[in-house]
Design a protein around this motif. Structure first.
Motif: not given
Length: 124
Positions: A35-38, A58-63, A73-82, A87-94
């Motif tokens: 949760l606290l990882a940058n 949207r997540l890429l734009a947020c970052l 990031a979850a708060s800014e996107l109004a999405l659950p942290v899980g 989604l971040l795992g997907d972006l990390l894989d790419h």
């Protein structure tokens, strides 16, 4: 009506369930997404094989601009942290994002320092 707008109710907002946004997945592909990882952008282009959803984009734009903790990031996107972790795992894989672990306990302020700050603020 465009396909993007058919999932939005004017009063209720988005009506897509979180598990649908994460394509039914509940765990990220990387355990480093605390949760606290940058998380920050790597600056690499999106691979041709990447199938990024609107939420990924949207997540890429947020970052863009600066690194953020996962929870922020979850708060800014109004999405659950899980969901954001998946989604971040997907972006990390790419290779589109980089993850730095949160500060270790050795780098965080001591309890005595925090008490001194609180006492100083109370004295004001």
């Amino acid at each position: 009506m465009s396909r993007e707008h058919e999932w939005i109710d004017e009063e209720a907002g988005p009506v897509v369930r979180p598990y649908a946004v994460a394509r039914g997945r509940t765990r990220p592909s990387s355990p480093s997404l605390d949760l606290l990882a940058n998380v920050s952008l790597t600056g690499l282009p999106v691979p041709a094989k990447a199938e990024l959803s609107a939420q990924h984009r949207r997540l890429l734009a947020c970052l863009s601009g600066r690194a953020r903790p996962v929870a922020e990031a979850a708060s800014e996107l109004a999405l659950p942290v899980g969901v954001v972790r998946v989604l971040l795992g997907d972006l990390l894989d790419h290779g589109l994002v980089a993850v730095r672990p949160p500060l270790t306990k050795g780098n965080s302020p001591t309890e005595s320092l925090l008490r001194e700050v609180i006492n100083g603020l109370r004295a004001l």
